[in-house]
Design a protein around this motif. Structure first.
Motif, short mmCIF file in Angstrom:
data_model
loop_
_atom_site.label_atom_id
_atom_site.label_comp_id
_atom_site.label_asym_id
_atom_site.label_seq_id
_atom_site.Cartn_x
_atom_site.Cartn_y
_atom_site.Cartn_z
N ILE A 5 0.84 -1.20 0.00
CA ILE A 5 0.00 0.00 0.00
C ILE A 5 0.87 1.25 0.00
O ILE A 5 1.48 1.62 1.01
CB ILE A 5 -0.94 0.01 1.22
CG1 ILE A 5 -1.76 -1.27 1.29
CG2 ILE A 5 -1.85 1.24 1.19
CD1 ILE A 5 -2.53 -1.44 2.57
N GLU A 6 0.98 1.87 -1.17
CA GLU A 6 1.73 3.12 -1.34
C GLU A 6 3.12 3.04 -0.70
O GLU A 6 3.57 3.96 -0.02
CB GLU A 6 0.94 4.30 -0.78
CG GLU A 6 -0.38 4.51 -1.51
CD GLU A 6 -1.19 5.68 -0.96
OE1 GLU A 6 -0.79 6.27 0.07
OE2 GLU A 6 -2.23 6.00 -1.54
N ILE A 7 3.80 1.93 -0.97
CA ILE A 7 5.11 1.69 -0.37
C ILE A 7 6.18 2.54 -1.06
O ILE A 7 6.32 2.53 -2.28
CB ILE A 7 5.49 0.20 -0.48
CG1 ILE A 7 4.75 -0.61 0.58
CG2 ILE A 7 6.98 -0.03 -0.33
CD1 ILE A 7 5.23 -0.32 1.99
N THR A 8 6.94 3.25 -0.24
CA THR A 8 8.09 4.03 -0.72
C THR A 8 9.28 3.75 0.18
O THR A 8 9.14 3.67 1.40
CB THR A 8 7.77 5.54 -0.72
OG1 THR A 8 6.74 5.81 -1.67
CG2 THR A 8 9.00 6.37 -1.09
N LYS A 9 10.44 3.57 -0.44
CA LYS A 9 11.67 3.44 0.32
C LYS A 9 12.72 4.37 -0.27
O LYS A 9 13.06 4.26 -1.45
CB LYS A 9 12.19 1.99 0.30
CG LYS A 9 13.49 1.79 1.09
CD LYS A 9 13.31 2.13 2.56
CE LYS A 9 14.60 1.99 3.36
NZ LYS A 9 14.42 2.34 4.78
N VAL A 17 12.17 2.48 -4.07
CA VAL A 17 10.81 2.05 -4.37
C VAL A 17 9.92 3.27 -4.23
O VAL A 17 9.98 3.97 -3.22
CB VAL A 17 10.35 0.92 -3.41
CG1 VAL A 17 8.87 0.62 -3.58
CG2 VAL A 17 11.17 -0.34 -3.65
N ASP A 18 9.07 3.51 -5.23
CA ASP A 18 8.33 4.77 -5.28
C ASP A 18 6.82 4.52 -5.38
O ASP A 18 6.29 4.24 -6.45
CB ASP A 18 8.81 5.60 -6.49
CG ASP A 18 8.27 7.02 -6.49
OD1 ASP A 18 7.53 7.37 -5.55
OD2 ASP A 18 8.59 7.77 -7.42
N ASN A 19 6.15 4.56 -4.22
CA ASN A 19 4.68 4.58 -4.16
C ASN A 19 4.05 3.37 -4.88
O ASN A 19 3.13 3.52 -5.69
CB ASN A 19 4.14 5.89 -4.76
CG ASN A 19 2.70 6.16 -4.34
OD1 ASN A 19 2.31 5.90 -3.22
ND2 ASN A 19 1.90 6.65 -5.28
N ILE A 20 4.51 2.19 -4.54
CA ILE A 20 3.99 0.97 -5.17
C ILE A 20 2.81 0.41 -4.39
O ILE A 20 2.91 0.15 -3.18
CB ILE A 20 5.09 -0.09 -5.30
CG1 ILE A 20 6.11 0.33 -6.38
CG2 ILE A 20 4.50 -1.46 -5.64
CD1 ILE A 20 7.23 -0.65 -6.60
N SER A 21 1.70 0.24 -5.08
CA SER A 21 0.51 -0.38 -4.51
C SER A 21 0.09 -1.57 -5.38
O SER A 21 -0.01 -1.43 -6.60
CB SER A 21 -0.65 0.62 -4.43
OG SER A 21 -0.38 1.65 -3.51
N MET A 22 -0.13 -2.71 -4.75
CA MET A 22 -0.62 -3.88 -5.48
C MET A 22 -1.08 -4.94 -4.50
O MET A 22 -0.67 -4.96 -3.34
CB MET A 22 0.47 -4.46 -6.40
CG MET A 22 1.76 -4.84 -5.72
SD MET A 22 2.98 -5.41 -6.95
CE MET A 22 4.45 -5.59 -5.92
#
Length: 235
Positions: A5-9, A17-22
């Motif tokens: 959910i809206e993962i950013t590192k 990692v830029d705002n990955i949701s799946m």
């Protein structure tokens, strides 16, 4: 279910990692695809809890990643992580001590199939043997999520076949297998869905059969379209 959910590192000077949701479901084998540096390994390490996201959440079966979820998630890293003094037998004992779901019987079955002798020292293994050992010890867990980071890297065709066979034989309706690799064509006959990561962002999730039926393209063709270079061009 595994949900990002809206993962950013972010690291110093770089967003890995830029705002990955799946949302990923059990009963599927996923390919995690993208060039070096695209964020695949960072995302996997956040799923396992080895590193924390800068923002966003990883959820597993409706709960945040934590000690309970890590008991059901098996991760095979790209880096060597066995001590030089270890034999293949020692590797099994090491995992048995750390993971309650580790099956020594399953481990020995996998070793036999891959023609690995328990007396072999890990420091003397070829790259192909090491790849097979890492997959064997990871897949010997009775986990619900298996993350294999570049299991085919630097090994010959026969070893690739053995590694992939061991992995897919452990796929089941109640678990999930996620495999990252640059060798797209090697995965096409194995996976049912592909996750594309480009420049740290999610570039799409594709069902392999739907690609063939609806777009008339292979997974390798779609990879070329998304990333704009020949398959396997980066290592």
């Amino acid at each position: 279910m595994l949900e990002s959910i809206e993962i950013t590192k972010k690291f110093v000077g770089k967003t890995a990692v830029d705002n990955i949701s799946m949302k990923l479901e059990s009963g599927h084998i996923y390919a995690l695809l993208g060039p070096n540096g695209s964020g695949k390994t960072t995302w996997m390490k956040m799923v396992t809890g080895l590193i924390k996201p800068t923002s966003g959440y990883i959820m597993y079966n409706g709960a945040p990643i934590g000690i309970p979820s890590r008991r059901e998630i098996a991760y095979m890293a790209t880096e060597p992580y066995f001590y030089d003094w270890m034999t293949i037998a020692d590797v099994g004992k090491y995992y048995q001590d750390f993971f309650e779901d580790f099956s020594m019987e399953k481990y020995h079955t996998l070793l036999g199939r891959m023609e690995l002798d328990t007396k072999m020292k890990t420091k003397n293994l070829s790259s192909g043997m090491m790849a097979k050992l890492k997959v064997a010890v990871t897949m010997a867990r009775n986990a619900k999520v298996f993350l294999l980071d570049e299991p085919l890297n630097g090994i010959d065709l026969i070893a690739r076949d053995e590694v992939m066979q061991a992995a897919i034989e452990n796929a089941a309706p109640d678990n999930m297998l996620i495999i990252s690799s640059h060798l797209v064509e090697e995965l096409e006959s194995v996976v049912d869905s592909a996750i594309f990561i480009k420049d740290a962002k999610l570039a799409g999730i594709y069902n392999i059969e739907e690609l063939r039926q609806n777009e008339g393209v292979s997974l390798a063709d779609k990879y070329r379209e998304v990333f704009g270079h020949a398959v396997g061009g980066e290592n």
